[in-house]
Design a protein around this motif. Structure first.
Motif, mmCIF file in Angstrom:
data_model
loop_
_atom_site.group_PDB
_atom_site.id
_atom_site.type_symbol
_atom_site.label_atom_id
_atom_site.label_comp_id
_atom_site.label_asym_id
_atom_site.label_seq_id
_atom_site.Cartn_x
_atom_site.Cartn_y
_atom_site.Cartn_z
ATOM 1 N N LEU A 601 -21.260 -39.675 -21.011
ATOM 2 C CA LEU A 601 -21.452 -41.055 -20.570
ATOM 3 C C LEU A 601 -20.127 -41.692 -20.168
ATOM 4 O O LEU A 601 -20.062 -42.449 -19.201
ATOM 5 C CB LEU A 601 -22.112 -41.865 -21.691
ATOM 6 N N GLU A 602 -19.068 -41.381 -20.917
ATOM 7 C CA GLU A 602 -17.773 -41.985 -20.612
ATOM 8 C C GLU A 602 -17.233 -41.542 -19.265
ATOM 9 O O GLU A 602 -16.604 -42.330 -18.551
ATOM 10 C CB GLU A 602 -16.773 -41.631 -21.726
ATOM 11 N N VAL A 603 -17.482 -40.285 -18.893
ATOM 12 C CA VAL A 603 -17.001 -39.806 -17.586
ATOM 13 C C VAL A 603 -17.934 -40.231 -16.462
ATOM 14 O O VAL A 603 -17.570 -40.104 -15.283
ATOM 15 C CB VAL A 603 -16.847 -38.277 -17.604
ATOM 16 N N SER A 604 -19.142 -40.725 -16.796
ATOM 17 C CA SER A 604 -20.097 -41.116 -15.752
ATOM 18 C C SER A 604 -19.928 -42.565 -15.321
ATOM 19 O O SER A 604 -20.438 -42.958 -14.279
ATOM 20 C CB SER A 604 -21.528 -40.900 -16.260
ATOM 21 N N ILE A 605 -19.262 -43.402 -16.117
ATOM 22 C CA ILE A 605 -19.149 -44.820 -15.793
ATOM 23 C C ILE A 605 -17.821 -45.093 -15.093
ATOM 24 O O ILE A 605 -16.929 -44.234 -15.018
ATOM 25 C CB ILE A 605 -19.261 -45.676 -17.058
ATOM 26 N N SER A 606 -17.701 -46.298 -14.605
ATOM 27 C CA SER A 606 -16.477 -46.730 -13.932
ATOM 28 C C SER A 606 -15.292 -46.653 -14.899
ATOM 29 O O SER A 606 -15.432 -46.859 -16.105
ATOM 30 C CB SER A 606 -16.645 -48.162 -13.423
ATOM 31 N N LYS A 607 -14.111 -46.336 -14.337
ATOM 32 C CA LYS A 607 -12.929 -46.208 -15.176
ATOM 33 C C LYS A 607 -12.513 -47.537 -15.782
ATOM 34 O O LYS A 607 -11.822 -47.566 -16.803
ATOM 35 C CB LYS A 607 -11.773 -45.628 -14.362
ATOM 36 N N LYS A 608 -12.924 -48.665 -15.178
ATOM 37 C CA LYS A 608 -12.552 -49.964 -15.713
ATOM 38 C C LYS A 608 -13.577 -50.486 -16.728
ATOM 39 O O LYS A 608 -13.356 -51.538 -17.332
ATOM 40 C CB LYS A 608 -12.393 -50.982 -14.577
ATOM 41 N N ALA A 609 -14.678 -49.786 -16.872
ATOM 42 C CA ALA A 609 -15.701 -50.209 -17.825
ATOM 43 C C ALA A 609 -15.429 -49.569 -19.188
ATOM 44 O O ALA A 609 -14.984 -48.421 -19.270
ATOM 45 C CB ALA A 609 -17.095 -49.816 -17.347
ATOM 46 N N VAL A 610 -15.672 -50.319 -20.246
ATOM 47 C CA VAL A 610 -15.468 -49.842 -21.616
ATOM 48 C C VAL A 610 -16.836 -49.598 -22.257
ATOM 49 O O VAL A 610 -17.715 -50.473 -22.203
ATOM 50 C CB VAL A 610 -14.667 -50.865 -22.441
ATOM 51 N N LEU A 611 -17.006 -48.415 -22.852
ATOM 52 C CA LEU A 611 -18.271 -48.059 -23.506
ATOM 53 C C LEU A 611 -18.134 -48.303 -25.004
ATOM 54 O O LEU A 611 -17.248 -47.751 -25.660
ATOM 55 C CB LEU A 611 -18.629 -46.597 -23.237
ATOM 56 N N LYS A 612 -18.991 -49.135 -25.563
ATOM 57 C CA LYS A 612 -18.988 -49.432 -26.990
ATOM 58 C C LYS A 612 -20.322 -49.025 -27.599
ATOM 59 O O LYS A 612 -21.379 -49.268 -27.003
ATOM 60 C CB LYS A 612 -18.753 -50.925 -27.248
ATOM 61 N N CYS A 613 -20.284 -48.438 -28.807
ATOM 62 C CA CYS A 613 -21.505 -48.004 -29.508
ATOM 63 C C CYS A 613 -21.597 -48.720 -30.852
ATOM 64 O O CYS A 613 -20.617 -48.779 -31.602
ATOM 65 C CB CYS A 613 -21.502 -46.493 -29.737
ATOM 66 N N ASP A 614 -22.747 -49.280 -31.119
ATOM 67 C CA ASP A 614 -23.040 -49.905 -32.411
ATOM 68 C C ASP A 614 -24.360 -49.317 -32.913
ATOM 69 O O ASP A 614 -25.441 -49.831 -32.613
ATOM 70 C CB ASP A 614 -23.126 -51.423 -32.256
ATOM 71 N N LEU A 615 -24.239 -48.203 -33.634
ATOM 72 C CA LEU A 615 -25.427 -47.444 -34.047
ATOM 73 C C LEU A 615 -25.779 -47.805 -35.479
ATOM 74 O O LEU A 615 -24.926 -47.791 -36.366
ATOM 75 C CB LEU A 615 -25.169 -45.939 -33.928
ATOM 76 N N ALA A 616 -27.050 -48.119 -35.709
ATOM 77 C CA ALA A 616 -27.511 -48.546 -37.034
ATOM 78 C C ALA A 616 -27.505 -47.380 -38.012
ATOM 79 O O ALA A 616 -27.738 -46.224 -37.628
ATOM 80 C CB ALA A 616 -28.915 -49.136 -36.936
ATOM 81 N N ASP A 617 -27.227 -47.679 -39.266
ATOM 82 C CA ASP A 617 -27.260 -46.658 -40.307
ATOM 83 C C ASP A 617 -28.699 -46.357 -40.701
ATOM 84 O O ASP A 617 -29.574 -47.214 -40.628
ATOM 85 C CB ASP A 617 -26.488 -47.138 -41.543
ATOM 86 N N ALA A 618 -28.930 -45.127 -41.159
ATOM 87 C CA ALA A 618 -30.252 -44.704 -41.665
ATOM 88 C C ALA A 618 -31.358 -45.038 -40.678
ATOM 89 O O ALA A 618 -32.370 -45.630 -41.008
ATOM 90 C CB ALA A 618 -30.542 -45.352 -43.011
ATOM 91 N N LEU A 619 -31.144 -44.661 -39.417
ATOM 92 C CA LEU A 619 -32.136 -44.942 -38.377
ATOM 93 C C LEU A 619 -33.298 -43.964 -38.494
ATOM 94 O O LEU A 619 -33.084 -42.754 -38.594
ATOM 95 C CB LEU A 619 -31.477 -44.818 -36.998
#
Length: 886
Positions: A601-619
């Motif tokens: 995903l990081e290599v697929s988006i624009s270089k100026k865009a920042v990818l952030k993940c907020d994944l819930a625990d015990a999903l």
């Protein structure tokens, strides 16, 4: 015999005899239960002391093996101690090495050995031919030199016990003789005078009140005799006055009967045994029952209450009231009963009464006419209440000026103000201006025409806005200045909300029908497209195999292969959009899937865009196709990156879970009546350009795109995948403020699993035999047959299911296996397969289709298929399917 009873003399004799016997038995029990155990305990302790003394003195004799001297030593003990029956010494193995028996206890060792056995208990009891023995055993020198056994005779103890018992019996006999002397004394001074009083009482009972008892003493018995004589004198004096009082009582009773007989109230008297003693004339006139009709209460219950259930209820309640009266004041409380008269008519009575001595005085108050009036009044009130309850929620009575004179309501929830704030005031004084004008306009029409109906208005209430529909009607003539109007305000809020929901559902239904139609079209196109791609992929694969590796054409063929692969992906998207394709379902941890995709995903988006993940625990896990979830995430991430464009921005991936009820699910885009429950959600948001409402409404339409060029199937495929997984998606976006897509998938109760399968090397594998290839597309038959020949098989082709069945019937054993297309005209693959297994149950069939293997197994019940190959397939895919054939 049944009336037999002991007189006073016999009772005294029995009592003293019982005391004597109880004393004798008690003493014997004391001797047996307390004295005997105590003497036996002393005997055991004495035996233990003897064992201890012998054990300490005979050690040297045992060690020196001087058994003769040891026998003499033991004999001294048996002769000196009269209660010692025997003594013998055994080795560790149980062999007797010395013994001695008393003169009064000539028992053989064999008998003792049979009694003892191998039991090594310290103290034992047993019987021998010479009597009961208490044997004490102890080890000599801690068991190294054997065991010593001493038998203590219980016979002396028994002799002592017998002497004690005989002394107790002598005492009891002496006590009994003393008791007899005491009885004679009691009989002379107490019992004999009592018998004289008893004889005199029997004469009084027979009517002789002149008899008297002779007084012999001045004690309590003599005083009793004097009192008895005084009582007889008093009885004789009161007998004359009693006759006079009885005559007066009879006269009073006659007057009372006359009053009851002529009373205008039904009355009766019932005796304690249930006999109906008396019924007055008015009761006979009212109910029709003569005394001979109901001589007993059992007759009254059956005739007055013919219904058994009601009769049981009345009897139970009346019995309770009588018992309560007997425990209290004697007054039987009033109760209402339905009584059936002799002529069959049903009348209502209030029944109550009094307990007089052993009789029950019962009063019947006929309230039949009162009950009828009460019933009519109750019916009238119920009719009025039902009419009012059937009316709309609110009713007002107003005059032509709009002044309130009465307020009726079934619930205060629909009132704008408390009812007391309406009375005496005008509409314009209590309601908002706009609503007051609407009602006054309707009132003006009612003044002119006498009625009005249909005006609507809304009021802001604490529970939310409520809508009302008005109905007005004049109570008199409209031109009468005193005329008042009834205003009915019907709450139509739920109806308006239902209408709004209906319109929204119609819009959703139209949209769903449009998607369904396009889905059918997409599925058909994908099927034909896969057949074409099978020919392209197969020919390209064969050409690459047969072509010289240094040929310049090889690059062109590889580009064709890459384009065909992209076209196959497009066909899969079309099947996903149709929402009918089956996925390869597995239990997936969505968080783990996202983490594995993070680098891609990081290599697929624009270089100026920042990818952030907020994944819930015990999903919780989800049941989904991992490949299709990859496609959803990639499409949404790429769209978010393109929305950010060349500037900087943030793309956020958030996961979580929540319980969704029906009200929440109804607000989600294309929820399609999803069931309430636990859902896992994935939200992909960006800080890009955002979309307006018109664009949001079209983003899931096929071939709609905001790009300058493109096919526009991305979001439509996303929607199709989500629908196929029984999920939903919501979109929130505003121009200049970014976009957020939130995907909902049903949570699974299974544990997470993520299986990675490694492909195996199949190069160089070749088969043998004849294969029947069945497909309605000639290009597929051509390239499929060529690939099978390349793999070493002979090929026979058929263009449909009927031709395949005819070829198979000619020689079923000719074909090693059959490759069968699923979708064909006339006789499709599923029907053909069922015909084949009827002819030969063990036939091997590889099914071929653009859908995946899971859907094929579901259609065929998951049984019988030897393998599956998905269109479009290459030579390696075909080889793999044949090698894995069951």
């Amino acid at each position: 015999m049944g009336n037999f009873a002991l007189n006073l003399r016999s009772k005294i004799l029995v009592v003293f005899l019982a005391i004597s016997l109880a004393t004798m038995a008690g003493m014997v029990l004391i001797a047996l239960l307390f004295v005997k155990p105590r003497l036996e305990s002393k005997l055991e302790k004495r035996g233990e002391s003897i064992v201890h003394a012998i054990s300490s003195q005979c050690t040297d004799l045992i060690l020196s093996r001087n058994y003769f001297q040891l026998d003499l030593f033991l004999r001294d003990y048996t002769e000196s101690e009269k209660d010692v029956a025997y003594i013998y010494l055994t080795t560790k193995s149980g062999e007797v090495i010395a013994h001695s028996f008393g003169r009064e206890f000539p028992v053989a060792l064999k008998e003792l050995g049979r009694q003892s056995g191998k039991d090594e208990s310290r103290i034992r009891r047993f019987d021998t031919t010479e009597g009961e023995i208490i044997q004490i055993s102890a080890p000599v020198a801690r068991g190294q030199l054997g065991r010593l056994h001493v038998g203590m005779s219980v016979a002396p103890i028994r002799k002592d016990i017998n002497e004690i018992i005989m002394s107790f019996i002598s005492f009891a006999v002496l006590f009994f003789i003393s008791s007899l002397l005491l009885i004679l004394f009691l009989d002379r001074w107490i019992v004999s005078p009592i018998f004289q009083i008893r004889s005199a009482s029997l004469k009084v009972k027979a009517g002789d009140i002149d008899t008297r008892v002779a007084v012999r003493s001045r004690d309590e018995v003599g005083s009793l005799a004097e009192d008895f004589n005084s009582m007889l004198d008093a009885i004789r004096e009161s007998r004359a006055s009693l006759v006079q009082e009885t005559q007066l009582l009879v006269e009073s009773e006659n007057r009372f009967r006359k009053i009851i007989q002529q009373s205008p109230i039904s009355m009766s008297i019932v005796s304690a045994d249930g006999t109906i003693v008396y019924i007055n004339d008015y009761a006979v006139q009212t109910m029709g029952y003569e005394p001979r009709d109901i001589p007993h209460m059992s007759d009254w219950w059956v005739q007055a209450y013919p219904d058994p259930v009601y009769r049981e209820q009345v009897i139970r309640q009346w019995t309770h009231l009588v018992q309560k009266a007997a425990e209290g004041s004697g007054y039987i409380e009033r109760r209402e009963y339905q009584v059936t008269c002799k002529d069959g008519t049903l009348k209502t009575f209030l029944i109550f009464g009094l307990l007089i001595d052993n009789e029950v005085f019962v009063v019947f108050e006929d309230i039949t006419s009162l009950k009828q009036v009460e019933k009519e009044l109750r019916t009238s009130k119920e009719h009025l209440d039902a009419t009012m309850n059937a009316l709309p929620d609110l009713m007002f009575r107003i005059d032509a000026e709009g002044r309130f004179h009465e307020v009726r309501y079934s619930s205060t929830d629909g009132l704008y103000l408390p009812p007391e704030q309406f009375l005496g005031k005008r509409l314009v004084e209590v309601l908002p201006q706009e609503q007051a004008q609407i009602i006054m306009a309707a009132l003006g029409e009612a003044v002119a025409t006498g009625r009005h109906r249909g005006a609507t208005y809304s009021l802001p209430l604490p529970g939310g806005e409520r809508w009302y529909e008005l109905s007005l009607a004049a109570m008199g003539k409209p031109d009468d200045p005193q005329t008042q109007f009834i205003v009915l305000a019907r709450d139509i809020t739920e109806r308006r909300l239902a209408e709004q929901d209906r319109l929204r559902l119609e819009q959703q239904l139209l949209h769903a029908q449009k998607l369904e139609s396009l889905g059918v079209l997409a599925g058909g196109i994908a099927h034909d497209f896969n057949n074409l791609l099978t020919a392209i992929v197969g020919n390209t694969d064969l050409a690459l195999m047969r072509l010289n590796p240094e040929s310049p054409v090889r690059d062109n063929l590889q580009r064709i292969e890459q384009a065909a692969s992209r076209a196959a992906d497009l066909a899969k998207q079309m099947l996903a959009y149709s929402g009918k394709g089956r996925f390869v379902i597995e239990t997936i941890d969505l968080n783990r899937l996202i983490r594995e995709m993070t680098h891609m995903l990081e290599v697929s988006i624009s270089k100026k865009a920042v990818l952030k993940c907020d994944l819930a625990d015990a999903l919780p896990a989800v049941e989904a196709d991992a490949t299709q979830l990859h496609q959803i995430i990639m499409n949404l991430i790429i769209n978010a990156s393109e929305a950010i464009g060349g500037g900087s921005g943030i793309i956020s991936i958030t996961t979580g879970s929540m319980e969704c009820d029906r009200s929440y699910l109804s607000s989600i885009w294309m929820h399609e009546q999803l069931p309430a429950g636990l859902y896992v959600w994935l939200e992909i948001s960006d800080t890009g350009c955002g979309m307006d409402a018109e664009t949001v409404a079209k983003i899931f339409d096929p071939f709609f795109t905001t790009k300058f060029t493109g096919r526009g199937l991305g979001m439509a495929a996303v929607l199709g995948i989500i629908r196929g997984h029984k999920g939903a998606i919501s979109v929130s976006s505003e121009p200049g403020r970014g976009t957020a897509f939130k995907v909902f998938l049903p949570a699974s109760s299974k544990l997470n699993q993520h299986l990675d399968q490694q492909p195996r090397d199949t190069e160089g594998w070749r088969g043998k035999g004849t294969v029947l290839l069945v497909d309605d597309e000639q290009s597929v038959l051509d390239i499929g047959g060529e690939m099978l020949k390349e793999l070493g098989f002979e090929v026979v082709t058929a263009v449909d299911g009927n031709e395949a069945l005819e070829l198979f019937k000619e020689n079923p054993d000719r074909f090693s296996f059959i490759i069968l297309d699923l979708t064909m005209p006339r006789l499709d693959g599923e029907q053909t397969y069922r015909e084949l297994i009827q002819q030969k149950p063990d036939v091997k069939v590889i099914m071929s289709s653009g859908y995946n293997e899971q859907e094929i197994n579901q259609r065929l019940g998951g049984k019988g298929l030897a393998g599956f190959v998905q269109k479009p397939y290459s030579l390696s895919m075909l080889r793999e399917s044949i090698m894995n054939m069951k």
